[in-house]
Design a protein around this motif. Structure first.
Motif, PDB file in Angstrom:
ATOM      1  N   ILE A   1       0.786  -1.131   0.018  1.00 47.88           N
ATOM      2  CA  ILE A   1      -0.105   0.111  -0.078  1.00 47.88           C
ATOM      3  C   ILE A   1       0.772   1.337   0.034  1.00 47.88           C
ATOM      4  N   LYS A   2       0.798   2.234  -1.036  1.00 49.81           N
ATOM      5  CA  LYS A   2       1.725   3.361  -1.123  1.00 49.81           C
ATOM      6  C   LYS A   2       0.873   4.624  -1.231  1.00 49.81           C
ATOM      7  N   ASP A   3       1.603   5.618  -0.508  1.00 52.59           N
ATOM      8  CA  ASP A   3       0.906   6.929  -0.160  1.00 52.59           C
ATOM      9  C   ASP A   3       0.745   7.577  -1.841  1.00 52.59           C
ATOM     10  N   GLU A   4       0.338   8.903  -1.765  1.00 56.06           N
ATOM     11  CA  GLU A   4       0.411   9.547  -3.091  1.00 56.06           C
ATOM     12  C   GLU A   4       1.841   9.996  -3.460  1.00 56.06           C
ATOM     13  N   ASN A   5       2.731   9.848  -2.437  1.00 54.89           N
ATOM     14  CA  ASN A   5       4.136  10.232  -2.697  1.00 54.89           C
ATOM     15  C   ASN A   5       5.102   8.922  -3.127  1.00 54.89           C
ATOM     16  N   ASP A   6       4.465   7.745  -3.469  1.00 55.23           N
ATOM     17  CA  ASP A   6       4.993   6.665  -3.787  1.00 55.23           C
ATOM     18  C   ASP A   6       5.822   6.028  -2.588  1.00 55.23           C
ATOM     19  N   ASN A   7       5.522   6.414  -1.397  1.00 51.98           N
ATOM     20  CA  ASN A   7       6.277   5.802  -0.426  1.00 51.98           C
ATOM     21  C   ASN A   7       5.251   4.585   0.186  1.00 51.98           C
ATOM     22  N   VAL A   8       5.873   3.487   0.597  1.00 52.51           N
ATOM     23  CA  VAL A   8       5.219   2.210   1.021  1.00 52.51           C
ATOM     24  C   VAL A   8       4.860   2.480   2.400  1.00 52.51           C
ATOM     25  N   VAL A   9       3.373   2.289   2.884  1.00 51.25           N
ATOM     26  CA  VAL A   9       2.906   2.656   4.018  1.00 51.25           C
ATOM     27  C   VAL A   9       2.591   1.148   4.842  1.00 51.25           C
ATOM     28  N   TYR A  10       2.427   0.253   4.027  1.00 50.24           N
ATOM     29  CA  TYR A  10       2.019  -1.062   4.444  1.00 50.24           C
ATOM     30  C   TYR A  10       2.334  -2.097   3.546  1.00 50.24           C
ATOM     31  N   SER A  11       2.892  -3.120   4.074  1.00 52.21           N
ATOM     32  CA  SER A  11       3.130  -4.184   3.095  1.00 52.21           C
ATOM     33  C   SER A  11       2.878  -5.599   4.017  1.00 52.21           C
ATOM     34  N   THR A  12       2.577  -6.602   3.117  1.00 50.09           N
ATOM     35  CA  THR A  12       2.465  -8.170   3.725  1.00 50.09           C
ATOM     36  C   THR A  12       2.209  -9.085   2.649  1.00 50.09           C
ATOM     37  N   VAL A  13       2.501 -10.256   3.078  1.00 51.72           N
ATOM     38  CA  VAL A  13       2.512 -11.344   2.225  1.00 51.72           C
ATOM     39  C   VAL A  13       0.802 -12.156   2.275  1.00 51.72           C
ATOM     40  N   ILE A  14       0.263 -12.126   1.300  1.00 49.66           N
ATOM     41  CA  ILE A  14      -1.029 -12.712   1.350  1.00 49.66           C
ATOM     42  C   ILE A  14      -0.846 -14.297   0.736  1.00 49.66           C
ATOM     43  N   SER A  15      -1.008 -14.986   1.637  1.00 50.93           N
ATOM     44  CA  SER A  15      -0.865 -16.581   1.297  1.00 50.93           C
ATOM     45  C   SER A  15      -1.962 -16.694   0.347  1.00 50.93           C
ATOM     46  N   SER A  16      -1.967 -18.169  -0.266  1.00 54.67           N
ATOM     47  CA  SER A  16      -3.084 -18.636  -1.474  1.00 54.67           C
ATOM     48  C   SER A  16      -4.332 -18.982  -0.645  1.00 54.67           C
ATOM     49  N   ILE A  17      -4.173 -19.145   0.725  1.00 55.52           N
ATOM     50  CA  ILE A  17      -5.555 -19.568   1.572  1.00 55.52           C
ATOM     51  C   ILE A  17      -6.082 -18.488   2.127  1.00 55.52           C
ATOM     52  N   GLN A  18      -5.437 -17.349   2.130  1.00 58.77           N
ATOM     53  CA  GLN A  18      -6.015 -15.839   2.853  1.00 58.77           C
ATOM     54  C   GLN A  18      -6.863 -15.364   1.914  1.00 58.77           C
TER      55      GLN A  18
END
Length: 118
Positions: free
Chosen positions: A71-88
């Motif tokens: 998830i990036k803000d309007e300045n292209d900074n990553v504000v959140y990241s995670t791995v989403i598994s195939s069962i999630q």
């Protein structure tokens, strides 16, 4: 009879407000941050994932591949990241986020991106 109609109308209004799922329109492109794994083009077209947002929850269809979510803000900074598994099937985003954000789902050489409003 009036009580029954009033009850049914109230139940309808309640159910209409329960789900506010909105489809997040995603586009697909090649992820240039990753090194190519294969030569040439894929033999089948890539399927764009269907992602819905309901308040601060992202909802994914079952049976999807593993993604890395950014998830990036309007300045292209990553504000959140995670791995989403195939069962999630859902990811709850931090409630501290507010405004417009770019959503990136990375799957190998493929990047799916769109915009969400929190």
């Amino acid at each position: 009879m009036k009580k029954l109609l009033l009850f049914l109308f109230g139940a309808f209004l309640l159910s209409a407000n329960v789900s506010a799922q909105v489809l997040v329109p995603l586009t697909v492109c090649i992820n240039y941050d990753e090194q190519p794994v294969t030569n040439g083009n894929p033999k089948t077209p890539i399927t764009v994932p269907k992602v819905y947002i309901d308040d601060y929850t992202l909802l994914f269809e079952t049976n999807h591949p593993e993604y890395v979510l950014y998830i990036k803000d309007e300045n292209d900074n990553v504000v959140y990241s995670t791995v989403i598994s195939s069962i999630q099937t859902q990811v709850v985003l931090p409630s501290t986020l507010s405004g417009n954000y770019e959503i990136n789902l990375v799957m190998g050489n493929w990047l799916f991106n769109g915009w969400i409003n929190l």
